[in-house]
Design a protein around this motif. Sequence first.
Motif, PDB file in Angstrom:
ATOM      1  N   ILE A  49       0.865  -1.182   0.000  1.00  9.45           N
ATOM      2  CA  ILE A  49       0.000   0.000   0.000  1.00  9.45           C
ATOM      3  C   ILE A  49       0.900   1.230   0.000  1.00  9.45           C
ATOM      4  CG2 ILE A  49      -1.779   1.295   1.235  1.00  9.45           C
ATOM      5  CD1 ILE A  49      -2.676  -1.324   2.493  1.00  9.45           C
ATOM      6  N   PRO A  50       0.821   2.075  -1.008  1.00 13.27           N
ATOM      7  CA  PRO A  50       1.698   3.252  -1.057  1.00 13.27           C
ATOM      8  C   PRO A  50       1.491   4.168   0.139  1.00 13.27           C
ATOM      9  CG  PRO A  50       0.594   2.899  -3.159  1.00 13.27           C
ATOM     10  CD  PRO A  50      -0.067   1.993  -2.171  1.00 13.27           C
ATOM     11  N   GLU A  51       2.522   4.890   0.498  1.00 15.98           N
ATOM     12  CA  GLU A  51       2.421   5.904   1.549  1.00 15.98           C
ATOM     13  C   GLU A  51       2.258   7.255   0.869  1.00 15.98           C
ATOM     14  OE1 GLU A  51       4.916   7.614   5.400  1.00 15.98           O
ATOM     15  OE2 GLU A  51       5.516   5.758   4.404  1.00 15.98           O
ATOM     16  N   TYR A  52       1.245   7.995   1.284  1.00 19.38           N
ATOM     17  CA  TYR A  52       0.925   9.250   0.599  1.00 19.38           C
ATOM     18  C   TYR A  52       1.491  10.431   1.388  1.00 19.38           C
ATOM     19  CZ  TYR A  52      -2.147   6.385  -2.240  1.00 19.38           C
ATOM     20  OH  TYR A  52      -2.626   5.419  -3.081  1.00 19.38           O
ATOM     21  N   LEU A  53       1.922  11.439   0.630  1.00 16.78           N
ATOM     22  CA  LEU A  53       2.530  12.627   1.226  1.00 16.78           C
ATOM     23  C   LEU A  53       1.949  13.867   0.558  1.00 16.78           C
ATOM     24  CD1 LEU A  53       4.759  14.082   2.910  1.00 16.78           C
ATOM     25  CD2 LEU A  53       6.284  13.733   0.949  1.00 16.78           C
ATOM     26  N   HIS A  54       1.395  14.769   1.366  1.00 12.87           N
ATOM     27  CA  HIS A  54       0.886  16.039   0.850  1.00 12.87           C
ATOM     28  C   HIS A  54       2.047  17.030   0.782  1.00 12.87           C
ATOM     29  CE1 HIS A  54      -3.271  14.745   1.013  1.00 12.87           C
ATOM     30  NE2 HIS A  54      -3.075  14.287   2.256  1.00 12.87           N
ATOM     31  N   VAL A  55       2.182  17.673  -0.361  1.00 10.71           N
ATOM     32  CA  VAL A  55       3.322  18.565  -0.586  1.00 10.71           C
ATOM     33  C   VAL A  55       2.835  19.931  -1.033  1.00 10.71           C
ATOM     34  CG1 VAL A  55       4.938  16.709  -1.154  1.00 10.71           C
ATOM     35  CG2 VAL A  55       3.553  17.730  -2.966  1.00 10.71           C
ATOM     36  N   THR A  56       3.704  20.917  -0.869  1.00  7.05           N
ATOM     37  CA  THR A  56       3.417  22.271  -1.344  1.00  7.05           C
ATOM     38  C   THR A  56       3.724  22.368  -2.830  1.00  7.05           C
ATOM     39  OG1 THR A  56       5.649  23.046  -0.862  1.00  7.05           O
ATOM     40  CG2 THR A  56       4.036  23.165   0.933  1.00  7.05           C
ATOM     41  N   ALA A  57       3.363  23.492  -3.415  1.00  7.92           N
ATOM     42  CA  ALA A  57       3.615  23.697  -4.845  1.00  7.92           C
ATOM     43  C   ALA A  57       5.109  23.691  -5.145  1.00  7.92           C
ATOM     44  CB  ALA A  57       2.981  25.013  -5.303  1.00  7.92           C
ATOM     45  N   SER A  58       5.907  24.315  -4.278  1.00 15.00           N
ATOM     46  CA  SER A  58       7.355  24.342  -4.507  1.00 15.00           C
ATOM     47  C   SER A  58       7.958  22.943  -4.352  1.00 15.00           C
ATOM     48  CB  SER A  58       8.032  25.324  -3.539  1.00 15.00           C
ATOM     49  OG  SER A  58       7.810  24.932  -2.191  1.00 15.00           O
ATOM     50  N   ALA A 115      18.308   6.900  -6.192  1.00 15.54           N
ATOM     51  CA  ALA A 115      18.642   6.794  -4.764  1.00 15.54           C
ATOM     52  C   ALA A 115      17.714   5.829  -4.038  1.00 15.54           C
ATOM     53  CB  ALA A 115      18.583   8.162  -4.106  1.00 15.54           C
ATOM     54  N   GLY A 116      16.908   5.068  -4.789  1.00 15.01           N
ATOM     55  CA  GLY A 116      16.080   4.030  -4.180  1.00 15.01           C
ATOM     56  C   GLY A 116      14.685   4.451  -3.806  1.00 15.01           C
ATOM     57  N   LEU A 117      14.301   5.693  -4.090  1.00 13.62           N
ATOM     58  CA  LEU A 117      12.971   6.188  -3.741  1.00 13.62           C
ATOM     59  C   LEU A 117      12.076   6.128  -4.974  1.00 13.62           C
ATOM     60  CD1 LEU A 117      13.921   9.266  -1.537  1.00 13.62           C
ATOM     61  CD2 LEU A 117      12.909   7.111  -0.750  1.00 13.62           C
ATOM     62  N   ASP A 118      11.078   5.232  -4.928  1.00  8.37           N
ATOM     63  CA  ASP A 118      10.130   5.068  -6.022  1.00  8.37           C
ATOM     64  C   ASP A 118       8.887   5.888  -5.690  1.00  8.37           C
ATOM     65  OD1 ASP A 118       8.643   4.318  -8.152  1.00  8.37           O
ATOM     66  OD2 ASP A 118       8.459   2.201  -7.608  1.00  8.37           O
ATOM     67  N   ILE A 119       8.752   7.063  -6.324  1.00 12.69           N
ATOM     68  CA  ILE A 119       7.699   8.018  -5.979  1.00 12.69           C
ATOM     69  C   ILE A 119       6.994   8.457  -7.261  1.00 12.69           C
ATOM     70  CG2 ILE A 119       7.184  10.188  -4.782  1.00 12.69           C
ATOM     71  CD1 ILE A 119       9.903   9.974  -3.423  1.00 12.69           C
ATOM     72  N   SER A 120       5.703   8.650  -7.161  1.00 11.52           N
ATOM     73  CA  SER A 120       4.928   9.152  -8.297  1.00 11.52           C
ATOM     74  C   SER A 120       3.954  10.209  -7.800  1.00 11.52           C
ATOM     75  CB  SER A 120       4.169   8.013  -8.982  1.00 11.52           C
ATOM     76  OG  SER A 120       3.171   7.489  -8.123  1.00 11.52           O
ATOM     77  N   ILE A 121       3.381  10.963  -8.755  1.00 10.28           N
ATOM     78  CA  ILE A 121       2.366  11.961  -8.419  1.00 10.28           C
ATOM     79  C   ILE A 121       1.010  11.261  -8.359  1.00 10.28           C
ATOM     80  CG2 ILE A 121       1.234  14.084  -9.160  1.00 10.28           C
ATOM     81  CD1 ILE A 121       3.819  14.884 -10.546  1.00 10.28           C
ATOM     82  N   ALA A 122       0.356  11.336  -7.202  1.00 10.25           N
ATOM     83  CA  ALA A 122      -0.913  10.644  -7.002  1.00 10.25           C
ATOM     84  C   ALA A 122      -2.115  11.549  -7.237  1.00 10.25           C
ATOM     85  CB  ALA A 122      -0.988  10.071  -5.589  1.00 10.25           C
ATOM     86  N   GLY A 123      -1.871  12.832  -7.276  1.00 12.62           N
ATOM     87  CA  GLY A 123      -2.964  13.769  -7.469  1.00 12.62           C
ATOM     88  C   GLY A 123      -2.492  15.176  -7.188  1.00 12.62           C
ATOM     89  N   GLY A 168      -1.121  18.059  -5.465  1.00  7.87           N
ATOM     90  CA  GLY A 168      -0.478  18.265  -4.171  1.00  7.87           C
ATOM     91  C   GLY A 168      -0.225  17.008  -3.392  1.00  7.87           C
ATOM     92  N   THR A 169      -0.210  15.850  -4.046  1.00  9.62           N
ATOM     93  CA  THR A 169      -0.022  14.591  -3.327  1.00  9.62           C
ATOM     94  C   THR A 169       0.976  13.711  -4.071  1.00  9.62           C
ATOM     95  OG1 THR A 169      -2.304  14.665  -2.535  1.00  9.62           O
ATOM     96  CG2 THR A 169      -1.150  12.562  -2.353  1.00  9.62           C
ATOM     97  N   LEU A 170       1.907  13.138  -3.316  1.00  6.67           N
ATOM     98  CA  LEU A 170       2.866  12.177  -3.851  1.00  6.67           C
ATOM     99  C   LEU A 170       2.602  10.816  -3.230  1.00  6.67           C
ATOM    100  CD1 LEU A 170       6.224  14.220  -3.709  1.00  6.67           C
ATOM    101  CD2 LEU A 170       4.680  13.924  -5.657  1.00  6.67           C
ATOM    102  N   ALA A 171       2.854   9.753  -4.004  1.00  3.88           N
ATOM    103  CA  ALA A 171       2.717   8.386  -3.504  1.00  3.88           C
ATOM    104  C   ALA A 171       4.094   7.743  -3.470  1.00  3.88           C
ATOM    105  CB  ALA A 171       1.778   7.586  -4.405  1.00  3.88           C
ATOM    106  N   ILE A 172       4.491   7.243  -2.297  1.00  4.80           N
ATOM    107  CA  ILE A 172       5.779   6.570  -2.125  1.00  4.80           C
ATOM    108  C   ILE A 172       5.524   5.074  -2.256  1.00  4.80           C
ATOM    109  CG2 ILE A 172       7.780   6.263  -0.626  1.00  4.80           C
ATOM    110  CD1 ILE A 172       6.972   8.841   0.804  1.00  4.80           C
TER     111      ILE A 172
END
Length: 614
Positions: free
Chosen positions: A480-489, A504-512, A514-518
């Motif tokens: 289950i991905p871990e979601y992270l809310h981020v700012t515009a910058s 560097a081993g971090l598999d991250i995508s844009i989930a929506g 202002g939100t990233l999925a790890i």
Amino acid sequence: MSAEARTPARVQRLDATLANQIAAGEVVERPASILKELLENSLDAQAARITIHLQAGGMDMLSVEDDGTGINPEDLPLALERHATSKVASWEDLQAIQTMGFRGEALPAIASVARVEILSRTHDSGQGARIAVHGGEQIRLEPAARAPGTTVRVADLFYNVPARRKFLRSPAAELSRVQKVLRQIALANFPIAFQLLQNDRSLVQFPAAHDSAACAARVAAVLGEGFMANALHLEQSDRDLSLRGWLGLPTYNRARGDEQYFFVNGRPVRDPVLTHALRAAYQDVLFQDRHPLYVLYLELPPEQVDVNVHPAKAEVRFRDSRAVHDFLFHTLRRIIAGQGGDLPQVTVPIQPKLQAVTASQDFSAAAVRAPLPYAPSIQQPLSSVGEAQTAAYWEQIVATGTTTGAASLTAEAPLEVQEQHHLSPEYPLGQALAQIHARFIVAQNHEGMILVDQHAAHERILYEKMKKACQLDDKQQFAIPEYLHVTASQLARFEVNQEVLKTAGLDISIAGPGTLAIHGALRSLDPRSYAQLVAELLDAEKPWGQGDVEGDPVLAEMACRAAIKTSRRLTLDEMNSLLRQLEATPRFGQCNHGRPTVVQFSLADLDRLFLRGR
């Protein structure tokens, strides 16, 4: 437009003096460049002693005297003609140059912009000869008395080209450049004695050095005793390549790269291949924009290097630049990592008042001075124990605190008092005794007392583990991905650096919006810190470099942010486990930013500190 204006200029042969003055623009910039050319001629003449005389930093007069083979009287006029030389005679000679000079351009170029006088005598001749040339025109050629050898006197530099003389700086500045050239040549030719005089006052003197102690003394005279106390002597070879010299420790560095000497077959060079290999070798142990110090000598067959690529012969071209680069990088990186032996002692100043005794972390050249009578020496040992001996202990006690049980390392807890265990000689960092201000670990080994910066030490441990995990592609994917809310910058920074983070081993995508999925990360990280770690990385202001796997700046940043912080209290078991793992870590003497992780005070240092034995 008139007919005359449309008529092309006729091609004509340049006057010999004008041609030499054009060539002088490439070869003769200032007194220092003249000295370099004249010293190279003396070296090719097999001189054993060279004396340099100056006036006004060499602008008014510069002469070089040697006891070399000399020049035949009938060859003196020819020596001042362009492309006349005794050093190469065929294309084959040019492909394997073994002399410092070879073009035959320096003397005529110098003579075209100054008043030059050459006095020379060969060893089998009973009489010498003198020739004088002013502005490229021969004034006289006559017999003269001299001991075997050659003297070249250059006076009134650029007297006939006043526009060029205006570009020269003050006599003091030109003298400084002259001394730098002399230091380079002296470091490349230990058996030769050098002396520099200005207005008949001796400024620099290098006695001939025929053994290792004398060679080390010359290096110390050039770079200082502090460098020798903080340098590793090395001798390495691989097939046709050999490397020797002195390599400065990462903690002994400078703000400028002006104390870096690299020689290829005895020739001082500044080559981008060599510079890149050296910088990469120090990449993750050097603090920010600091520069290492070194005196290194690379030897390889002359046919494998082309020195005929730069007018001043300051650059070279290797036949196999990749092989040279890899040999330098892997050799120096292995030595820096501690596989080349124990580090020597590093003496740093401390405050003489007992209530303010500190060990400075500034290891720059300006900071390392003569020790006080009771100043402790600081040593960073590179002895290590095997990973297998400490892995189980680490995983059971400390690794649990950095992966699945972070609370044991981050929670405030009182120090535990335990009975001191036997100090095993296998453990150079000894036995932990206490913690100072929840920042430094105090340990005791057979030599004395050790202080460890817990954050810097853990940072290095994590960094090396992450590098190894990246090499082995040891990652874990989340069900289950871990979601992270981020700012515009933060989102904008992620879009620019997504591929860098992936390496560097971090598999991250844009989930929506202002939100990233790890989706996955390295196993060596605490799963509960992924979101916080990514957020901090995306908040970082300094740019990331691409880096290779062995020196990735993103991994270094991740290790720094994931390491245990200062102000965190550790139990004795955790402290000892940290020491054991640190001993088994490459390059453990410095953190990822080049700061020292470990300092040691010997018993003798401690006795002197408290004036014992007096």
